[in-house]
Scaffold this motif. Sequence first.
Motif, PDB file in Angstrom:
ATOM      1  N   GLU A 219       1.154  46.849  15.282  1.00 43.45           N
ATOM      2  CA  GLU A 219       0.895  45.548  14.670  1.00 43.45           C
ATOM      3  C   GLU A 219       0.958  44.422  15.704  1.00 43.45           C
ATOM      4  O   GLU A 219       0.181  43.463  15.640  1.00 43.45           O
ATOM      5  CB  GLU A 219       1.893  45.299  13.546  1.00 43.45           C
ATOM      6  CG  GLU A 219       1.677  46.221  12.351  1.00 43.45           C
ATOM      7  CD  GLU A 219       2.748  46.069  11.287  1.00 43.45           C
ATOM      8  OE1 GLU A 219       3.516  45.091  11.363  1.00 43.45           O
ATOM      9  OE2 GLU A 219       2.829  46.927  10.387  1.00 43.45           O
TER      10      GLU A 219
ATOM     11  N   VAL B 288      -7.550  43.120   9.465  1.00 43.46           N
ATOM     12  CA  VAL B 288      -6.929  44.391   9.078  1.00 43.46           C
ATOM     13  C   VAL B 288      -6.136  44.232   7.787  1.00 43.46           C
ATOM     14  O   VAL B 288      -6.144  45.116   6.925  1.00 43.46           O
ATOM     15  CB  VAL B 288      -6.015  44.917  10.219  1.00 43.46           C
ATOM     16  CG1 VAL B 288      -5.152  46.087   9.719  1.00 43.46           C
ATOM     17  CG2 VAL B 288      -6.855  45.355  11.415  1.00 43.46           C
ATOM     18  N   LYS B 289      -5.468  43.108   7.634  1.00 40.08           N
ATOM     19  CA  LYS B 289      -4.652  42.906   6.434  1.00 40.08           C
ATOM     20  C   LYS B 289      -5.501  42.850   5.164  1.00 40.08           C
ATOM     21  O   LYS B 289      -4.988  43.055   4.054  1.00 40.08           O
ATOM     22  CB  LYS B 289      -3.826  41.630   6.571  1.00 40.08           C
ATOM     23  CG  LYS B 289      -4.655  40.345   6.629  1.00 40.08           C
ATOM     24  CD  LYS B 289      -3.757  39.123   6.831  1.00 40.08           C
ATOM     25  CE  LYS B 289      -4.603  37.844   6.875  1.00 40.08           C
ATOM     26  NZ  LYS B 289      -3.753  36.648   7.117  1.00 40.08           N
ATOM     27  N   ASP B 290      -6.805  42.596   5.297  1.00 44.58           N
ATOM     28  CA  ASP B 290      -7.687  42.531   4.132  1.00 44.58           C
ATOM     29  C   ASP B 290      -8.354  43.866   3.820  1.00 44.58           C
ATOM     30  O   ASP B 290      -9.070  43.981   2.820  1.00 44.58           O
ATOM     31  CB  ASP B 290      -8.776  41.474   4.359  1.00 44.58           C
ATOM     32  CG  ASP B 290      -8.199  40.066   4.448  1.00 44.58           C
ATOM     33  OD1 ASP B 290      -7.185  39.810   3.765  1.00 44.58           O
ATOM     34  OD2 ASP B 290      -8.746  39.235   5.205  1.00 44.58           O
TER      35      ASP B 290
ATOM     36  N   THR C 263      -6.206  52.416   6.712  1.00 41.70           N
ATOM     37  CA  THR C 263      -7.597  52.493   6.267  1.00 41.70           C
ATOM     38  C   THR C 263      -8.420  53.333   7.243  1.00 41.70           C
ATOM     39  O   THR C 263      -8.370  53.121   8.458  1.00 41.70           O
ATOM     40  CB  THR C 263      -8.212  51.084   6.172  1.00 41.70           C
ATOM     41  OG1 THR C 263      -7.449  50.301   5.247  1.00 41.70           O
ATOM     42  CG2 THR C 263      -9.655  51.160   5.701  1.00 41.70           C
TER      43      THR C 263
ATOM     44  N   ASP D 198      -5.483  41.647  13.618  1.00 39.95           N
ATOM     45  CA  ASP D 198      -4.625  41.592  12.438  1.00 39.95           C
ATOM     46  C   ASP D 198      -5.213  40.710  11.333  1.00 39.95           C
ATOM     47  O   ASP D 198      -4.939  40.903  10.156  1.00 39.95           O
ATOM     48  CB  ASP D 198      -3.231  41.090  12.819  1.00 39.95           C
ATOM     49  CG  ASP D 198      -3.262  39.677  13.399  1.00 39.95           C
ATOM     50  OD1 ASP D 198      -4.229  39.359  14.118  1.00 39.95           O
ATOM     51  OD2 ASP D 198      -2.315  38.921  13.123  1.00 39.95           O
TER      52      ASP D 198
ATOM     53  N   SER E 284      -4.874  48.561   4.663  1.00 41.85           N
ATOM     54  CA  SER E 284      -4.360  47.914   5.867  1.00 41.85           C
ATOM     55  C   SER E 284      -4.492  48.840   7.069  1.00 41.85           C
ATOM     56  O   SER E 284      -5.579  49.330   7.357  1.00 41.85           O
ATOM     57  CB  SER E 284      -2.900  47.485   5.632  1.00 41.85           C
ATOM     58  OG  SER E 284      -2.425  46.706   6.703  1.00 41.85           O
ATOM     59  N   TYR E 285      -3.397  49.153   7.750  1.00 45.39           N
ATOM     60  CA  TYR E 285      -3.440  49.966   8.967  1.00 45.39           C
ATOM     61  C   TYR E 285      -3.676  51.445   8.684  1.00 45.39           C
ATOM     62  O   TYR E 285      -3.874  52.236   9.609  1.00 45.39           O
ATOM     63  CB  TYR E 285      -2.151  49.785   9.774  1.00 45.39           C
ATOM     64  CG  TYR E 285      -2.060  48.424  10.429  1.00 45.39           C
ATOM     65  CD1 TYR E 285      -2.611  48.193  11.685  1.00 45.39           C
ATOM     66  CD2 TYR E 285      -1.442  47.362   9.772  1.00 45.39           C
ATOM     67  CE1 TYR E 285      -2.548  46.940  12.282  1.00 45.39           C
ATOM     68  CE2 TYR E 285      -1.371  46.099  10.367  1.00 45.39           C
ATOM     69  CZ  TYR E 285      -1.934  45.898  11.612  1.00 45.39           C
ATOM     70  OH  TYR E 285      -1.873  44.661  12.197  1.00 45.39           O
TER      71      TYR E 285
END
Length: 493
Positions: free
Chosen positions: A435, A447-449, A456, A444, A453-454
């Motif tokens: 992160e 990625v948060k959307d 995906t 980031d 998230s991580y």
Amino acid sequence: MAVTTLVTGVLPAAIASVGGLFVDAVSSVFQQTGVSAEQARSDVLFYVFVEVGLVILMTGAQRVNSVCQSIMRVLLGNKINVMILEKALTLELAHFEDAEYYDKLTRARREASSRPLSLVIKTFDLMRDLVLLLTIGIWLFQFSPYAVLLLAGAGVPAFIAEAKFSGEAFRLFRRRSAERRMQFYLELVLTREDGVKEVKLLQLGKLFLKRYVDIFKNIYKEDRNLVIRRGLWGYVLGLLASAAFYFAYGWVGFAALAGAITIGQMTMYIAQFRLGQTAVTNSLSAINGMYEDNLYLSTLTEYLEHEVPEQTGDQAKGPNPEDGIRFENVSFYYSGSDSPALHSVSLHIKPGESMAIVGENGSGKTTLIKLLTRLYTPTEGRIFLEGLELKYWDIDVLRRKIGVIFQDFARYQLIVGENIGIGDVEEIGEAVRVEEAARKGMADVFVKDLPNSYNTQLGTWFKDGKELSGGQWQKIALSRAFMRSKADILILD
């Protein structure tokens, strides 16, 4: 597998022998009366049960063989593929850029899944047929030594022809490596998501499909001619083997009419000769197949035995860390090129400094980076890091000190966290590190959307994969470079 091969080699001749005894026992029933007839009937029943037992045993051995081959197919195929991939890890970048060597790699990969197993199976088949021939030969020798010679020689002409055609097929295979690779490339362009956009917009589909079909037609024409000639000669020479069998057929029949052998023995010898003829044909086919497999496997051996220059250097640090990076009159020529990609380049970058290298396309900027990361070796001149020439550095230590993002960076079909984390494989599972690298690489923000998230899945090769924009992929690659927090050098190509 060796035991079952031996069993399946001995049993067919034994079954044929018991069949002959069965026929003689049946014949004696019609010639005997009283107690003798009852004994003959008991013998008939006994031989029936013996043959049934032998058939059950042979069927079981064949089934065990089949199971062993299925298991071996998986294990051996994986083993060979691992060997190919392990060898690929030792290759230098120049090997992958060499069309001739890449053809070797392509040929090796294409045959890896089938040829090694085929060679092993044919070896066991040959052992089985040789055991069968030895057993049959013992029986036929009792009838006539010439019957054994007739049996042995019947399949030789077809074998010689097959060996000739196998060699011709292999030469065609080697010669077509470039054409096959072009076909594979056209398949990728027409079916991969990274090529389909331009294929549709520029209307390239019909052009590339026509090229694909033209290559096929050229290959098919040669293959068809070879197959027709191979089939024709196989038919003609196969008639010789059939003629030998029917000669033996008549020979045994007349021997029975003359009273030299019984009806049961006649039946047994005919069955033995038919089995023997099949075994001779199979043996010679196995030898020919092993020869053909060895021809194809020579490409695998050629690839695996290719000598790769050993990586020199075992030093983990330089004598002067304050000296940074230094190029001294570095020149580099690509293989087959008369003009240098770099010519007498000298530069010095001290620790803490940043340098932007600007130049026209093809001026050697990326080549310079590949030299610094030891993907290439300078043709002339020397490169130093911390006062130590690069060739004396331990290659793994050197590359751990460098974080780099190439202009043609890889788009790994992995989850987001792994896509970033592989920048430092030792820390790939450390979520905090991942992160932090994403934050530095500005990934980031999007990625948060993402749905998970991580976690995906990225790319379109696998289920639920999400495709990113070109800029987003670039930020993932940049984050990957920032994962190498222990690196002293950051290169942005």
